[in-house]
Enzyme design. Structure first.
Site, PDB file in Angstrom:
ATOM      1  N   MET A 109      -4.440   2.390  -2.995  1.00 53.24           N
ATOM      2  CA  MET A 109      -3.930   2.008  -4.318  1.00 53.24           C
ATOM      3  C   MET A 109      -2.653   2.781  -4.569  1.00 53.24           C
ATOM      4  O   MET A 109      -2.606   3.995  -4.330  1.00 53.24           O
ATOM      5  CB  MET A 109      -4.971   2.325  -5.387  1.00 53.24           C
ATOM      6  CG  MET A 109      -4.558   1.990  -6.803  1.00 53.24           C
ATOM      7  SD  MET A 109      -5.860   2.455  -7.991  1.00 53.24           S
ATOM      8  CE  MET A 109      -5.211   1.682  -9.489  1.00 53.24           C
ATOM      9  N   VAL A 140      -4.576   7.100  -1.892  1.00 58.18           N
ATOM     10  CA  VAL A 140      -3.518   6.798  -2.854  1.00 58.18           C
ATOM     11  C   VAL A 140      -2.172   6.745  -2.146  1.00 58.18           C
ATOM     12  O   VAL A 140      -1.838   7.621  -1.337  1.00 58.18           O
ATOM     13  CB  VAL A 140      -3.480   7.838  -3.992  1.00 58.18           C
ATOM     14  CG1 VAL A 140      -2.474   7.407  -5.060  1.00 58.18           C
ATOM     15  CG2 VAL A 140      -4.860   8.003  -4.611  1.00 58.18           C
ATOM     16  N   LYS A 141      -1.406   5.704  -2.455  1.00 58.33           N
ATOM     17  CA  LYS A 141      -0.109   5.487  -1.812  1.00 58.33           C
ATOM     18  C   LYS A 141       1.008   6.162  -2.602  1.00 58.33           C
ATOM     19  O   LYS A 141       1.117   5.984  -3.816  1.00 58.33           O
ATOM     20  CB  LYS A 141       0.177   3.992  -1.681  1.00 58.33           C
ATOM     21  CG  LYS A 141      -0.786   3.268  -0.776  1.00 58.33           C
ATOM     22  CD  LYS A 141      -0.567   1.768  -0.783  1.00 58.33           C
ATOM     23  CE  LYS A 141       0.553   1.360   0.151  1.00 58.33           C
ATOM     24  NZ  LYS A 141       0.613  -0.124   0.319  1.00 58.33           N
ATOM     25  N   ILE A 142       1.830   6.903  -1.876  1.00 59.91           N
ATOM     26  CA  ILE A 142       3.005   7.556  -2.460  1.00 59.91           C
ATOM     27  C   ILE A 142       4.215   7.173  -1.612  1.00 59.91           C
ATOM     28  O   ILE A 142       4.200   7.367  -0.392  1.00 59.91           O
ATOM     29  CB  ILE A 142       2.866   9.089  -2.470  1.00 59.91           C
ATOM     30  CG1 ILE A 142       1.647   9.515  -3.285  1.00 59.91           C
ATOM     31  CG2 ILE A 142       4.127   9.747  -3.018  1.00 59.91           C
ATOM     32  CD1 ILE A 142       1.399  11.023  -3.248  1.00 59.91           C
TER      33      ILE A 142
END
Length: 371
Positions: A109, A140-142
């Site tokens: 996400m 988690v996407k960064i």
């Protein structure tokens, strides 16, 4: 023989680059896991924008949310819809997560693209999303921006699973892999953190081919459709170098995992190229390919699985060298692609919020009419 499952024999995991409510509630994702061996899911603002605004799948849920909280803003509504999807996908993939010991079974996400230039805000948002979703197999996407890199390091040190995304160059890869290892050095329990480095592929050919075609010389035209794969293979060689160094060996003895390279943007955009080109040419150990549904269907139908990543490294370097000899600035192109990718996600995110706001108004107006 299932052609997609054949890929796994070469050490690569296949994730699905798509999420939508109907596939979660109607057994579509479960079927892909059971039949094709899909072991993960990735999402981004563009995927959610198409899913939510391009279907009626979410209308009932939206009505329910507005009934619970009539004054909820579009941002809050989107997060609640997205979190419901992410939780469901995480639960469906929980058996994969457990069976693989946390190697696979993740659902990615993305943080709001508006935070990509703010390190502290990104860190706070990732911590919050981890709590809100409440699933161990959330990733988690960064974006791998200058501001995103220190956020990744800090969060990995806290044991949070990170998908470093929007990587297009070796410089991006070096920054991300260094952040991962630095984060692991400060992590109390490195065995509990997983990360992938998402290296984008087909968009590189789209941008480079345009320059080559404008140049129009035989040498230039001979490189069309070659640079994205060459660039990716060079990143894979760098992966081997980074994770064979002594520093990571020490970390690995304490339970640290490899940060696998994930190939993103692997749907073929140029109809002149094979529709499975960016899957077939990037198969190899300790990697992931996140594949859009149409490409997955194509590979299931006529794809060929074999180890291609461990072949052609010298040829890849020569092709990139030739590109530079022609005066084409690959580094400049890849930097621009990261900016354009971030802008595209921001646009999708903003369009999604605008659409949700409009849908919310229509639902409120409809519910207020006398019956």
């Amino acid at each position: 023989m299932n052609r997609i499952r054949e890929i796994q024999k070469y050490g690569q995991s296949i994730w699905l680059d798509y999420i939508r409510r109907d596939m979660l509630v109607n057994g579509g994702l479960k079927k892909l896991i059971e039949e094709d061996g899909i072991t993960g899911v990735t999402s981004n603002p563009t995927i959610f924008e198409k899913a939510i605004t391009g279907s009626t799948d979410y209308d009932e849920a939206l009505m329910r949310l507005l009934a619970e909280e009539p004054r909820a803003d579009a941002k809050s509504l989107f997060e609640r819809l997205a979190v419901e999807d992410i939780r469901m996908a995480c639960d469906i993939l929980s058996s994969v997560y457990e069976e693989t010991g946390g190697v696979d079974g993740y659902v990615s996400m993305e943080v709001s693209p508006h935070l990509a230039r703010d390190t502290d805000a990104t860190i706070d948002e990732v911590r919050r999303l981890r709590q809100v979703v409440g699933r161990p197999n959330l990733m988690v996407k960064i974006p791998a921006t200058q501001e995103g890199i220190p956020a990744m390091e800090a969060l990995i040190s806290e044991g949070i699973n990170i998908n470093a995304t929007l990587m297009f160059s070796l410089a991006h890869y070096d920054a991300v892999s260094n952040a991962y290892i630095s984060g692991l050095e400060r992590c109390a329990d490195p065995n509990q953190v997983a990360s992938v480095a998402s290296f984008f592929v087909s968009r590189v050919d789209t941008a480079v081919d345009r320059v080559l075609e404008d140049m129009g010389t035989p040498d230039a035209l001979a490189l069309r459709g070659k640079i994205a794969i060459a660039n990716a293979k060079m990143a894979y060689q760098r992966f081997h170098e980074v994770f064979s160094e002594e520093l990571f060996s020490v970390l690995q003895q304490n339970g640290a995992r490899l940060q696998r390279v994930l190939w993103g943007s692997t749907g073929t955009k140029n109809p002149a190229y094979s529709d499975v080109y960016y899957v077939e040419e990037l198969i190899g150990p300790d990697t992931v390919n996140t594949v859009p549904p149409a490409t997955l269907d194509a590979f299931r139908d006529h794809g060929r699985a074999k180890d291609t990543l461990n072949k052609g490294a010298e040829k890849a370097e020569k092709q990139v060298h030739e590109l530079r000899r022609l005066g084409i600035d690959l580094d400049g192109i890849t930097e621009r692609l990261q900016v354009e990718g971030l802008n595209a996600f921001t646009k999708s995110y903003d369009q999604l919020l605008a659409s949700l706001e409009e849908k919310g108004r229509r639902i409120e107006a409809s519910s207020s009419k006398p019956r």
